[in-house]
Every structure is written in C-alpha cells, then in structure tokens.
Design a protein around this motif. Structure first.
Motif, PDB file in Angstrom:
ATOM      1  N   PHE A 134      -3.955   5.858   8.383  1.00 22.60           N
ATOM      2  CA  PHE A 134      -5.273   6.497   8.063  1.00 22.60           C
ATOM      3  C   PHE A 134      -5.962   6.195   6.873  1.00 22.60           C
ATOM      4  N   LEU A 135      -5.023   6.208   5.722  1.00 23.16           N
ATOM      5  CA  LEU A 135      -5.735   6.285   4.351  1.00 23.16           C
ATOM      6  C   LEU A 135      -5.822   4.771   4.291  1.00 23.16           C
ATOM      7  N   ALA A 136      -5.069   3.817   4.587  1.00 29.08           N
ATOM      8  CA  ALA A 136      -5.440   2.260   4.442  1.00 29.08           C
ATOM      9  C   ALA A 136      -6.690   1.795   5.321  1.00 29.08           C
ATOM     10  N   VAL A 137      -6.735   2.387   6.526  1.00 30.28           N
ATOM     11  CA  VAL A 137      -7.932   1.733   7.429  1.00 30.28           C
ATOM     12  C   VAL A 137      -9.388   2.449   6.889  1.00 30.28           C
ATOM     13  N   GLN A 138      -9.353   3.921   6.496  1.00 29.26           N
ATOM     14  CA  GLN A 138     -10.386   4.312   6.145  1.00 29.26           C
ATOM     15  C   GLN A 138     -10.708   4.155   4.926  1.00 29.26           C
ATOM     16  N   PHE A 187       0.814  -1.215  -0.074  1.00 31.48           N
ATOM     17  CA  PHE A 187       0.047  -0.076  -0.025  1.00 31.48           C
ATOM     18  C   PHE A 187       0.703   1.316  -0.023  1.00 31.48           C
ATOM     19  N   ARG A 188       2.045   1.286   0.810  1.00 28.40           N
ATOM     20  CA  ARG A 188       2.646   2.429   0.981  1.00 28.40           C
ATOM     21  C   ARG A 188       3.491   2.841  -0.631  1.00 28.40           C
ATOM     22  N   ARG A 189       3.924   1.518  -0.904  1.00 27.66           N
ATOM     23  CA  ARG A 189       4.766   1.788  -2.187  1.00 27.66           C
ATOM     24  C   ARG A 189       3.998   2.252  -3.451  1.00 27.66           C
ATOM     25  N   TYR A 190       2.538   1.771  -3.822  1.00 33.76           N
ATOM     26  CA  TYR A 190       1.714   2.124  -4.537  1.00 33.76           C
ATOM     27  C   TYR A 190       1.062   3.810  -4.183  1.00 33.76           C
ATOM     28  N   TYR A 191       0.939   4.067  -3.115  1.00 28.09           N
ATOM     29  CA  TYR A 191       0.603   5.547  -2.819  1.00 28.09           C
ATOM     30  C   TYR A 191       1.638   6.480  -2.858  1.00 28.09           C
ATOM     31  N   GLN A 192       2.946   6.015  -2.627  1.00 31.66           N
ATOM     32  CA  GLN A 192       3.983   6.877  -2.837  1.00 31.66           C
ATOM     33  C   GLN A 192       4.193   7.185  -4.363  1.00 31.66           C
ATOM     34  N   ARG A 193       4.029   6.214  -5.288  1.00 30.32           N
ATOM     35  CA  ARG A 193       4.180   6.081  -6.682  1.00 30.32           C
ATOM     36  C   ARG A 193       2.942   6.920  -7.372  1.00 30.32           C
ATOM     37  N   GLY A 194       1.908   7.257  -6.634  1.00 33.97           N
ATOM     38  CA  GLY A 194       0.750   7.861  -6.967  1.00 33.97           C
ATOM     39  C   GLY A 194      -0.148   6.869  -7.925  1.00 33.97           C
ATOM     40  N   ASP A 195      -0.029   5.643  -7.617  1.00 35.67           N
ATOM     41  CA  ASP A 195      -0.880   4.734  -8.321  1.00 35.67           C
ATOM     42  C   ASP A 195      -2.208   4.465  -7.602  1.00 35.67           C
ATOM     43  N   LEU A 196      -2.494   4.934  -6.546  1.00 34.69           N
ATOM     44  CA  LEU A 196      -3.973   4.785  -5.948  1.00 34.69           C
ATOM     45  C   LEU A 196      -4.686   5.825  -6.297  1.00 34.69           C
ATOM     46  N   PRO A 197      -5.813   5.975  -6.173  1.00 34.23           N
ATOM     47  CA  PRO A 197      -6.851   7.097  -6.789  1.00 34.23           C
ATOM     48  C   PRO A 197      -7.174   7.901  -5.459  1.00 34.23           C
ATOM     49  N   ILE A 198      -6.508   8.033  -4.526  1.00 30.25           N
ATOM     50  CA  ILE A 198      -6.853   8.829  -3.245  1.00 30.25           C
ATOM     51  C   ILE A 198      -5.882   9.721  -2.918  1.00 30.25           C
ATOM     52  N   SER A 199      -6.395  10.669  -2.097  1.00 33.54           N
ATOM     53  CA  SER A 199      -5.619  11.687  -1.549  1.00 33.54           C
ATOM     54  C   SER A 199      -6.363  12.123  -0.141  1.00 33.54           C
ATOM     55  N   LEU A 223     -14.608   0.431  -8.913  1.00 31.02           N
ATOM     56  CA  LEU A 223     -13.145   0.063  -8.823  1.00 31.02           C
ATOM     57  C   LEU A 223     -13.040  -1.184  -9.067  1.00 31.02           C
ATOM     58  N   ASP A 224     -11.971  -1.840  -9.573  1.00 27.36           N
ATOM     59  CA  ASP A 224     -11.779  -3.167  -9.480  1.00 27.36           C
ATOM     60  C   ASP A 224     -11.152  -3.563  -8.057  1.00 27.36           C
ATOM     61  N   TYR A 225     -12.120  -4.540  -7.430  1.00 30.59           N
ATOM     62  CA  TYR A 225     -12.002  -4.765  -6.179  1.00 30.59           C
ATOM     63  C   TYR A 225     -10.807  -5.880  -6.027  1.00 30.59           C
ATOM     64  N   HIS A 226     -10.769  -6.648  -7.163  1.00 31.97           N
ATOM     65  CA  HIS A 226      -9.645  -7.418  -7.007  1.00 31.97           C
ATOM     66  C   HIS A 226      -8.180  -7.043  -7.256  1.00 31.97           C
ATOM     67  N   VAL A 227      -8.283  -5.891  -7.609  1.00 32.03           N
ATOM     68  CA  VAL A 227      -6.933  -4.922  -7.614  1.00 32.03           C
ATOM     69  C   VAL A 227      -6.623  -4.121  -6.319  1.00 32.03           C
ATOM     70  N   PHE A 228      -7.832  -3.518  -6.076  1.00 35.99           N
ATOM     71  CA  PHE A 228      -7.423  -2.308  -5.138  1.00 35.99           C
ATOM     72  C   PHE A 228      -7.725  -2.919  -3.601  1.00 35.99           C
ATOM     73  N   LEU A 229      -8.745  -3.657  -3.432  1.00 30.45           N
ATOM     74  CA  LEU A 229      -9.179  -3.950  -2.075  1.00 30.45           C
ATOM     75  C   LEU A 229      -7.903  -4.916  -1.557  1.00 30.45           C
ATOM     76  N   PRO A 230      -7.134  -5.814  -2.008  1.00 30.03           N
ATOM     77  CA  PRO A 230      -6.175  -6.559  -1.447  1.00 30.03           C
ATOM     78  C   PRO A 230      -4.795  -5.443  -1.019  1.00 30.03           C
ATOM     79  N   ILE A 231      -4.633  -4.293  -1.960  1.00 29.06           N
ATOM     80  CA  ILE A 231      -3.627  -3.431  -1.470  1.00 29.06           C
ATOM     81  C   ILE A 231      -3.996  -2.711  -0.288  1.00 29.06           C
ATOM     82  N   PHE A 232      -5.404  -2.166  -0.117  1.00 27.01           N
ATOM     83  CA  PHE A 232      -5.791  -1.766   0.877  1.00 27.01           C
ATOM     84  C   PHE A 232      -5.793  -2.476   2.080  1.00 27.01           C
ATOM     85  N   VAL A 233      -6.159  -3.610   2.131  1.00 32.28           N
ATOM     86  CA  VAL A 233      -6.107  -4.511   3.348  1.00 32.28           C
ATOM     87  C   VAL A 233      -4.526  -4.691   3.580  1.00 32.28           C
ATOM     88  N   ASP A 234      -3.539  -4.788   2.535  1.00 31.91           N
ATOM     89  CA  ASP A 234      -2.244  -4.921   2.898  1.00 31.91           C
ATOM     90  C   ASP A 234      -1.734  -3.785   3.795  1.00 31.91           C
TER      91      ASP A 234
END
Length: 215
Positions: free
Chosen positions: A83-87, A28-40, A61-72
C-alpha cells in the motif's frame, strides 16, 4: 535376447515463462523498517488508510533518491509495504511531474525488476504507474523510448498469454483494472502515442503481435 522394454516418453518441462517469481525483501521495505522514509500510515477509520508525509512540500523531496526506492517497492505483495509503495509512488508522480524526465534512467531498473516477478498483481501496479506517468507528463513517453528493450520483453509474455492465461486460478476484477492483457494493450498504445515517430516500429520489433493504433 529378451524383448526391449517400451520407452516411456515424458512431456518436456515447461519453460515457466510466466511463472511467478517471488521477490526478496525490497529496498523499500528495508528503508521503511529502518525509519528512513518520511512516511507513515494515517488510519482514517471507516474511510480507509492514507499516507502521512513527514515533509512540508512533497515536491521538495529529492526525487533522484526517493522515487527509485518507492518504485522498487512496487514488487511488494504484503501490506503495509505494498500500500505504501504503490500509493506513495502515485503521490510522488502527482506532486512532481516536471521532475520525472531526469529520474527515468533510475526508475527503469526497479520497474524491470518488478515486471520480472511475473506476479500479475505486481505487473498491474507497474503498468498503471507507467500510465499515470504518461498522463501527468506526456514527455515521459519520449524519455522511456530508449528503454523499451528493458521493459517491453516482460510485457510480451503477458500479452501473448492473453487475459486469462497468466494464472487461471485467479479471477481478475475488471472494476479494479487487474486484467493484465487489457492493461498491457492500453500501456503499449499510450507508449506508441507518446514515444515519437519510431515508437510503433520499436514496439513491434519487441512485441510482434502488437498492432498499430490510430492517434
């Protein structure tokens, strides 16, 4: 011959079953730092922060892609990642309850990884996430039953330790529901109620101290 020196017996080292294991940087952190997650983060002044999604409809959204990343990201202990991952996880679950069953096999592994950190705050986040999943879609209980062996052994450690045995240096805020022992019991009871007729026996096999609750 000189008298034998007394043998000093040392206490055997503890197994460290509930010692916290600090995670490496999460996916999750790596994807967020690269700007690959649609959140801010949307800073709302005195009202606190919230997530701003850069998508039209969250449920699209494609839950097969994004939900495992957020749960990670539930393994995170530093903000803004925590905060971003939990919320973000909670908002995804709320927006697409009908999509959860199909993605259960993909989120079990990051859930197990988060529980294996043995960090009480992380464990509480995972337990509350499981409870939220069961509330928005009770069918998740049956879908999780085949994975009890992956997620329940970690809960056994905390249940056996009790509410204050995890780390006596930490005061858990009851209002924030950070009491690990209580959350473990609540989660097991919900899994039993929603996991089918064999759920109790499966839980009891892995956590012998668990007792049946009335439906």
């Amino acid at each position: 011959p000189p008298p034998a020196s007394p043998v000093k017996l040392s206490r055997p080292p503890t197994a460290g079953a509930i010692r916290q294991r600090h995670p490496v940087n999460t996916l999750f952190r790596r994807y967020y730092q690269r700007g690959d997650l649609p959140i801010s983060i949307d800073h709302c002044g005195g009202r606190g922060n919230r997530i701003k999604w850069r998508v039209g409809q969250l449920g699209a959204l494609d839950y097969h892609v994004f939900l495992p990343i957020f749960v990670d990201g539930l393994r995170e202990t530093e903000d803004p990642y925590r905060f971003l991952a939990v919320q973000g996880t909670i908002e995804l679950l709320q927006a697409g309850p009908s999509k959860l069953i199909a993605v259960i096999p993909q989120i079990v592994i990051p859930m197990k990884a988060a529980l294996s950190t043995r960090d009480p705050i992380v464990v509480c986040s995972v337990l509350k996430t499981i409870q939220f999943m069961l509330n928005v879609n009770p069918r998740v209980g049956l879908a999780l039953a085949p994975y009890y062996r992956q997620i329940l052994p970690q809960l056994r450690m905390f249940k056996n330790a009790g509410n204050r045995g995890v780390d006596d240096s930490i005061e858990y805020d009851q209002q924030q529901r950070l009491n690990v022992g209580d959350l473990v019991t609540e989660t097991l009871e919900m899994l039993q109620r929603t996991g089918g007729p064999e759920a109790y026996h499966q839980i009891k096999y892995i956590i012998p101290t668990y007792e049946r609750t009335e439906h």
